[in-house]
Motif scaffolding. Structure first.
Motif, mmCIF file in Angstrom:
data_model
loop_
_atom_site.group_PDB
_atom_site.id
_atom_site.type_symbol
_atom_site.label_atom_id
_atom_site.label_comp_id
_atom_site.label_asym_id
_atom_site.label_seq_id
_atom_site.Cartn_x
_atom_site.Cartn_y
_atom_site.Cartn_z
ATOM 1 N N ILE A 17 0.891 -1.155 0.000
ATOM 2 C CA ILE A 17 0.000 0.000 0.000
ATOM 3 C C ILE A 17 0.931 1.208 0.000
ATOM 4 O O ILE A 17 1.585 1.500 0.998
ATOM 5 C CB ILE A 17 -0.930 0.003 1.227
ATOM 6 C CG1 ILE A 17 -1.773 -1.261 1.255
ATOM 7 C CG2 ILE A 17 -1.807 1.251 1.217
ATOM 8 C CD1 ILE A 17 -2.589 -1.439 2.515
ATOM 9 N N ARG A 18 0.999 1.866 -1.140
ATOM 10 C CA ARG A 18 2.014 2.914 -1.321
ATOM 11 C C ARG A 18 1.458 4.309 -1.036
ATOM 12 O O ARG A 18 0.364 4.644 -1.460
ATOM 13 C CB ARG A 18 2.552 2.877 -2.745
ATOM 14 C CG ARG A 18 3.144 1.525 -3.087
ATOM 15 C CD ARG A 18 3.701 1.469 -4.475
ATOM 16 N NE ARG A 18 2.648 1.667 -5.480
ATOM 17 C CZ ARG A 18 2.897 1.978 -6.744
ATOM 18 N NH1 ARG A 18 4.136 2.143 -7.151
ATOM 19 N NH2 ARG A 18 1.916 2.125 -7.598
ATOM 20 N N THR A 19 2.264 5.112 -0.328
ATOM 21 C CA THR A 19 1.944 6.514 -0.125
ATOM 22 C C THR A 19 2.925 7.402 -0.872
ATOM 23 O O THR A 19 2.810 8.619 -0.847
ATOM 24 C CB THR A 19 1.944 6.874 1.371
ATOM 25 O OG1 THR A 19 3.221 6.556 1.923
ATOM 26 C CG2 THR A 19 0.857 6.109 2.108
ATOM 27 N N GLU A 20 3.900 6.780 -1.506
ATOM 28 C CA GLU A 20 4.837 7.443 -2.407
ATOM 29 C C GLU A 20 5.337 6.393 -3.379
ATOM 30 O O GLU A 20 5.202 5.195 -3.130
ATOM 31 C CB GLU A 20 6.008 8.059 -1.646
ATOM 32 C CG GLU A 20 6.884 7.036 -0.945
ATOM 33 C CD GLU A 20 8.050 7.655 -0.199
ATOM 34 O OE1 GLU A 20 8.093 8.900 -0.069
ATOM 35 O OE2 GLU A 20 8.922 6.911 0.242
ATOM 36 N N ASP A 21 5.903 6.832 -4.491
ATOM 37 C CA ASP A 21 6.373 5.874 -5.486
ATOM 38 C C ASP A 21 7.837 5.542 -5.220
ATOM 39 O O ASP A 21 8.735 6.107 -5.830
ATOM 40 C CB ASP A 21 6.187 6.420 -6.898
ATOM 41 C CG ASP A 21 6.382 5.340 -7.954
ATOM 42 O OD1 ASP A 21 6.453 4.153 -7.579
ATOM 43 O OD2 ASP A 21 6.463 5.678 -9.135
#
Length: 73
Positions: free
Chosen positions: A42-46
């Motif tokens: 679950i990404r909050t930045e790449d």
């Protein structure tokens, strides 16, 4: 009470484990997490360039709000 290896037990639940790994950038968090069986990010930045060629990993799109993170969870 003394601590002994003979007192250890295995988890009895089959629920998936949920981890949060925190550290400075470039320390290997993504690489470490990718070593778990069937990981889902679950990404909050790449920050997944180090595992871009892996086909055995599931990536949610980059979340832009807390609601998107909660929906993914």
């Amino acid at each position: 009470m003394s601590i002994s290896l003979s007192n250890l037990s295995s988890p009895s639940n089959t629920r998936p484990l949920i981890f949060t790994i925190v550290s400075d950038g470039g320390m290997g968090k993504t690489t470490l997490a990718s070593l778990f069986p069937r990981p889902v990010f679950i990404r909050t930045e790449d920050g997944t360039q180090s595992i871009a060629d892996r086909q055995d990993i599931a990536l949610f799109p980059v979340a832009s709000s807390i609601n998107e993170v909660l929906e993914a969870v």
